[in-house]
Design a protein around this motif. Structure first.
Motif, short mmCIF file in Angstrom:
data_model
loop_
_atom_site.label_atom_id
_atom_site.label_comp_id
_atom_site.label_asym_id
_atom_site.label_seq_id
_atom_site.Cartn_x
_atom_site.Cartn_y
_atom_site.Cartn_z
N ASN A 43 1.03 -1.40 0.06
CA ASN A 43 0.09 -0.08 0.07
C ASN A 43 0.79 1.15 -0.12
O ASN A 43 2.05 1.19 0.30
CB ASN A 43 -0.94 0.07 1.12
N ILE A 44 0.41 2.40 -0.30
CA ILE A 44 1.04 3.50 -0.29
C ILE A 44 0.00 4.68 0.31
O ILE A 44 -1.22 4.59 0.27
CB ILE A 44 1.23 4.14 -1.82
N SER A 45 0.70 5.52 1.06
CA SER A 45 -0.03 6.74 1.93
C SER A 45 -0.89 7.41 0.98
O SER A 45 -0.28 7.56 -0.08
CB SER A 45 0.83 7.30 2.84
N PHE A 46 -1.93 8.05 1.66
CA PHE A 46 -2.61 9.02 0.64
C PHE A 46 -1.93 10.41 0.79
O PHE A 46 -2.09 10.95 -0.47
CB PHE A 46 -4.08 8.95 1.09
N THR A 47 -1.38 10.77 1.46
CA THR A 47 -0.84 12.13 1.59
C THR A 47 0.62 12.03 1.87
O THR A 47 1.24 11.07 2.61
CB THR A 47 -1.50 12.87 2.54
N PRO A 48 1.66 12.98 1.48
CA PRO A 48 2.94 13.07 1.82
C PRO A 48 3.20 13.61 3.05
O PRO A 48 2.15 14.11 3.67
CB PRO A 48 3.19 13.84 0.61
#
Length: 434
Positions: free
Chosen positions: A370-375
């Motif tokens: 998975n990858i985060s929605f916000t940096p």
């Protein structure tokens, strides 16, 4: 001279032959030359189909377990007083590994902690205050003194019972007033009988006066007796009322005294428990500052050589503990925002570890989980990577995991063939023109 002329003639003749060949090349050269060139082109196209030219997004990676190694840091500037373990020693959960110097005797603190942890709120009356008063508690001495004072005040209040004498006196007064009420009621009965008799005499005298049998003086005497009897009866009623009021006031005083006694008892107990909790908080704070304790079971590894009386600063990483239960290995990446929109779940990740040279050991393969929605504040996205084959490399070697492994990873976002990328570039140029 003739020889030279012959040679020049011969050279001239050969030149004409060469010119004839060049002027009219043979047909087989055309045929086979075109075939060779066509074959080379077909081979290039075929190779461009089989050769893949993927697109990568590089970023640093840390490979660790789902329960990562625990890093223990120093929380105060101090010196190491005691070291209980050696490097790469197995440790248990909640085991004391090191002790830092403080104004307290750590043995006394540990003894106090053992006593406090073993005593519950309903067993607080058995707290060994005399035994602990001899301990050297240093930073905890003030909090302990406050608790000890509150504990002794509560114990003294429970033993002396200061409200009991007042309650006993009040109860005796109430009993006396109740006895007086009994007497007054009995006296009232006598007065009522006397009142009835005097009343009859008074009524009889009034009748005789009307008949002029007795004089007015005699009638007035009977009337005075009647009024005196009536007044005596009313005085008894007043005395009864006053006595009942006195009993009510005494009951009220007794209830107030009982309430105050219970309130003081609760206040003393509450203050003792409150100061005990404050002592517990101070004890936990002391443990965090001066005790290095393992919160998991595993193998302890020193960050550097540590010895007794060595000075350490706040924030220094003093040691780390690798858990025995490593569970599943995962990778953690922080990917720049550039091209991060192409990252999708399940994409291949090629990992090259710094601890093991990939030229010798190979590359570890992972998949984007998975990858985060916000940096984050640096503009990087957090990416979770799973390792379906663990640390088995492309060279069929299984790497040893005994610490956090750092390295560089490349996320394969588009695994295009060379010919597809060629047409992709042409399509992009046509898109720019349109």
């Amino acid at each position: 001279m003739e020889t030279k002329r012959d040679k020049l003639d011969e050279i001239e003749l050969r030149s004409e032959a060469v010119q004839d060949v060049l002027a009219e090349p043979p047909h087989w050269m055309f045929r086979w030359g075109n075939v060779v060139i066509l074959g080379i082109l077909l081979m290039i196209l075929l190779m461009s189909y089989f050769i893949k030219y993927p697109e990568f997004i590089p970023a640093p990676i840390i490979v660790t377990s789902q329960n990562p190694p625990e890093k223990l840091q120093v929380r105060t500037d101090s010196k190491i007083e005691k070291v209980f373990i050696t490097d790469h020693q197995k440790v248990k959960k909640n085991e004391i590994l090191m002790i830092l110097q403080s104004t307290a005797n750590y043995k006394d603190i540990l003894q106090l902690k053992k006593i406090i942890d073993s005593i519950s709120a309903d067993q607080l009356v058995y707290f060994p205050i005399e035994k602990i008063s001899r301990l050297k508690l240093g930073e905890l001495q003030s909090d302990y003194n406050n608790f000890a004072k509150a504990f002794q005040d509560e114990k003294l209040f429970t033993r002396l019972k200061p409200y009991d004498p007042e309650n006993i006196a009040t109860a005796q007064n109430i009993a006396a007033y109740k006895s007086r009420i009994t007497t007054l009621k009995r006296q009232k009965i006598f007065e009522l009988e006397k009142y009835e008799l005097i009343k009859k005499n008074y009524q009889r005298a009034q009748t005789l006066l009307n008949q002029k049998v007795i004089s007015t003086f005699e009638f007035e005497n009977e009337k005075i007796k009647f009024l005196q009897a009536q007044q005596s009866l009313e005085n008894i009623d007043i005395s009864l009322s006053q006595t009942k009021e006195a009993i009510f006031n005494l009951d009220k005083t007794k209830s107030g005294s009982t309430i105050n006694a219970e309130k003081d008892k609760i206040n003393f107990a509450s203050q003792t428990l409150q100061l005990l909790e404050q002592l517990r908080r101070s004890l936990r704070e002391w443990e965090q500052n001066y005790l290095i304790i393992s919160s998991t079971e595993g193998v302890a590894s020193f960050q550097q050589f540590w010895g007794e009386n060595q000075f350490v600063k706040r924030g220094d990483a003093i040691l780390s503990i690798l858990p025995n239960d490593k569970k599943k290995l995962i990778g953690r990446m922080f990917v720049p925002a550039i091209n991060s929109g192409k990252i999708a779940k399940g994409e291949k990740v090629l990992i090259k570890l710094d601890n093991y040279r990939f030229q010798e050991y190979g590359i570890v393969e992972g998949r984007v989980q998975n990858i985060s929605f916000t940096p984050d504040e640096k503009g990087n996205y957090y990416v979770d990577v799973v390792l379906p084959k663990g640390l088995k490399t492309s060279y069929h070697k299984t790497l040893l995991f005994d610490k956090e492994l750092k390295g560089n990873a490349e996320i394969v976002t588009e695994d295009l063939r060379l010919i597809e990328r060629f047409f992709y570039q042409i399509r992009k140029l046509l898109g720019y023109q349109s």
